[in-house]
Design a protein around this motif. Structure first.
Motif, PDB file in Angstrom:
ATOM      1  N   ASN A  93      89.155 -19.558  82.178  1.00 29.01           N
ATOM      2  CA  ASN A  93      90.474 -18.934  82.276  1.00 29.01           C
ATOM      3  C   ASN A  93      91.148 -18.798  80.910  1.00 29.01           C
ATOM      4  OD1 ASN A  93      90.412 -18.600  85.031  1.00 29.01           O
ATOM      5  ND2 ASN A  93      91.577 -20.458  85.484  1.00 29.01           N
ATOM      6  N   GLU A  94      92.069 -17.847  80.838  1.00 28.48           N
ATOM      7  CA  GLU A  94      92.881 -17.699  79.632  1.00 28.48           C
ATOM      8  C   GLU A  94      93.779 -18.912  79.460  1.00 28.48           C
ATOM      9  OE1 GLU A  94      94.548 -13.622  78.871  1.00 28.48           O
ATOM     10  OE2 GLU A  94      94.017 -13.366  80.987  1.00 28.48           O
ATOM     11  N   ARG A  95      94.121 -19.182  78.214  1.00 28.84           N
ATOM     12  CA  ARG A  95      95.023 -20.300  77.918  1.00 28.84           C
ATOM     13  C   ARG A  95      96.452 -19.772  77.805  1.00 28.84           C
ATOM     14  NH1 ARG A  95      91.284 -22.244  79.703  1.00 28.84           N
ATOM     15  NH2 ARG A  95      89.959 -23.909  78.893  1.00 28.84           N
ATOM     16  N   VAL A  96      97.021 -19.465  78.954  1.00 24.74           N
ATOM     17  CA  VAL A  96      98.389 -18.951  79.031  1.00 24.74           C
ATOM     18  C   VAL A  96      99.128 -19.750  80.096  1.00 24.74           C
ATOM     19  CG1 VAL A  96      97.836 -16.630  78.227  1.00 24.74           C
ATOM     20  CG2 VAL A  96      97.645 -17.169  80.657  1.00 24.74           C
ATOM     21  N   VAL A 147      98.099 -18.007  84.739  1.00 24.59           N
ATOM     22  CA  VAL A 147      96.761 -17.418  84.661  1.00 24.59           C
ATOM     23  C   VAL A 147      96.411 -16.690  85.945  1.00 24.59           C
ATOM     24  CG1 VAL A 147      95.995 -19.263  83.111  1.00 24.59           C
ATOM     25  CG2 VAL A 147      95.505 -19.430  85.552  1.00 24.59           C
ATOM     26  N   HIS A 193      89.631 -16.323  86.645  1.00 25.49           N
ATOM     27  CA  HIS A 193      88.471 -15.524  86.270  1.00 25.49           C
ATOM     28  C   HIS A 193      87.645 -15.196  87.519  1.00 25.49           C
ATOM     29  CE1 HIS A 193      84.742 -14.349  84.254  1.00 25.49           C
ATOM     30  NE2 HIS A 193      85.395 -14.356  83.103  1.00 25.49           N
ATOM     31  N   ALA A 198      87.193 -10.899  72.716  1.00 26.24           N
ATOM     32  CA  ALA A 198      88.017  -9.857  73.336  1.00 26.24           C
ATOM     33  C   ALA A 198      87.206  -8.614  73.670  1.00 26.24           C
ATOM     34  CB  ALA A 198      89.174  -9.497  72.406  1.00 26.24           C
ATOM     35  N   VAL A 245      87.347 -15.210  77.045  1.00 29.63           N
ATOM     36  CA  VAL A 245      88.537 -15.902  76.558  1.00 29.63           C
ATOM     37  C   VAL A 245      88.311 -16.465  75.166  1.00 29.63           C
ATOM     38  CG1 VAL A 245      90.041 -17.891  76.957  1.00 29.63           C
ATOM     39  CG2 VAL A 245      89.389 -16.423  78.864  1.00 29.63           C
ATOM     40  N   THR A 277      89.027  -3.567  79.395  1.00 26.24           N
ATOM     41  CA  THR A 277      89.341  -4.988  79.428  1.00 26.24           C
ATOM     42  C   THR A 277      88.846  -5.605  80.732  1.00 26.24           C
ATOM     43  OG1 THR A 277      91.499  -4.732  80.497  1.00 26.24           O
ATOM     44  CG2 THR A 277      91.403  -4.499  78.082  1.00 26.24           C
ATOM     45  N   SER A 278      88.872  -6.914  80.780  1.00 21.10           N
ATOM     46  CA  SER A 278      88.387  -7.631  81.954  1.00 21.10           C
ATOM     47  C   SER A 278      89.204  -7.309  83.205  1.00 21.10           C
ATOM     48  CB  SER A 278      88.403  -9.139  81.692  1.00 21.10           C
ATOM     49  OG  SER A 278      89.705  -9.580  81.375  1.00 21.10           O
ATOM     50  N   ARG A 279      90.463  -6.944  83.045  1.00 19.46           N
ATOM     51  CA  ARG A 279      91.303  -6.638  84.212  1.00 19.46           C
ATOM     52  C   ARG A 279      90.893  -5.345  84.902  1.00 19.46           C
ATOM     53  NH1 ARG A 279      95.460 -10.073  84.677  1.00 19.46           N
ATOM     54  NH2 ARG A 279      96.022 -11.327  82.850  1.00 19.46           N
TER      55      ARG A 279
END
Length: 308
Positions: A71-74, A77, A80, A196, A201, A256-258
């Motif tokens: 997962n992203e570090r935000v 989240v 994934h 990226a 991530v 992008t992944s999205r």
């Protein structure tokens, strides 16, 4: 007591392969632990319980940590998509070990995976873990010599009462005579893309590199990745093949992944952990990918993309 095949065949070999219920075993169910799922650490555990709901129906509960390595570090989240796949794999392991009479203690492996994501419904997490309910169906149970030779699990993942992902996985025992070819890519002249660029991530998540002629090969930056390559395997699991294909498609498309709406992979034979060539062919729905080792196609798959 339910009149189910699970409870009618408590002893291995007590029934014939053609008898109703052949291939089932009677064992306790409910709460799981990481050892029962064949995991190396408790931190890798995503599925916390599995209960039977019918002859071939189950209900599972998952807990997905916000700080999962993929997962992203935000602060908030969106999990994934490979967490869905790994959860399905753990459910398949729990079913195989807890509800199927299999020959020996070999853990089945995923040989085919199909994942569909429902846009806009993926859960997000700002706390510690996301609780996810899973409706599971067991099908295509193929018997051989009184034990399953393969089976299929279809898992529907729900959050807040809505299905946000569906994963279908076919599992079979590994074939000893298909443990090759094992290809080692040269460690010089290879350039890893940025995280990226492949929808990852962190740099450690990158599974691909480009050679001097632009050839795309599997060459993980972290050969002991805690999720994708746990235990430094010499062969890629279906999860790692799926991620390598996803990265290759995102790299070639520039998206992008999205944008990923679905993933699919079919393992034809053993995929070496390093050195397999990856080719990508785009179409109007996304792209197809193929992995080749020693002049043989070892895996194929596709990535569905949502266009802007």
């Amino acid at each position: 007591m339910p009149h189910s095949a699970v409870y009618e065949a408590p002893v291995l070999g007590a029934t014939s392969p053609d008898a109703p219920g052949a291939g089932w075993a009677s064992v306790p169910e409910g709460e799981l632990n990481w050892r029962a799922l064949g995991l190396e650490t408790v931190a890798s555990m995503l599925v916390v319980s599995l209960r039977r709901q019918g002859d071939r129906a189950f209900e599972a509960w998952c807990q997905w940590p916000r700080l999962h390595p993929l997962n992203e570090r935000v602060n908030v989240v969106e999990h994934h998509p490979l967490i869905v796949v790994e959860s399905t794999r753990q459910i398949a392991v729990a079913i195989q070990r807890g509800h199927l009479r299999t020959a020996g203690e070999r853990q089945f492996e995923a040989v085919s995976v199909s994942l569909g994501l429902h846009p806009g419904l993926q859960p997000s997490e700002s706390g510690s873990v996301t609780d996810v309910r899973v409706r599971v169906t067991l099908s295509d149970l193929v018997p051989r010599a009184g034990a399953p030779a393969s089976f299929r699990v279809t898992a529907e993942f729900l959050h807040a009462g809505q299905v946000f992902a569906t994963c279908t996985m076919t599992c079979a025992p590994p074939e000893p005579d298909e443990r090759g070819p094992r290809v080692a890519a040269p460690e010089f002249g290879l350039l890893h893309p940025s995280a990226a660029a492949v929808g990852a991530v962190a740099d450690a998540d990158v599974l691909l590199a480009r050679g001097p002629q632009g050839r795309l090969v599997v060459f993980p930056r972290d050969p002991a990745h805690p999720v994708l390559l746990s235990g430094r395997p010499s062969l890629l699991t279906a999860l790692a093949v799926l991620e390598a294909g996803r990265q290759a498609v995102l790299l070639s498309s520039g998206m992008t992944s999205r944008a990923v709406a679905g993933l699919r992979v079919d393992i034809r034979s053993a995929v070496p952990a390093r050195g397999a060539t990856v080719t990508v062919v785009s179409d109007h729905l996304g792209a197809h990918f193929a992995m080749t080792a020693a002049d043989r196609t070892v895996a194929t798959g596709s990535v569905s993309l949502r266009r802007p």
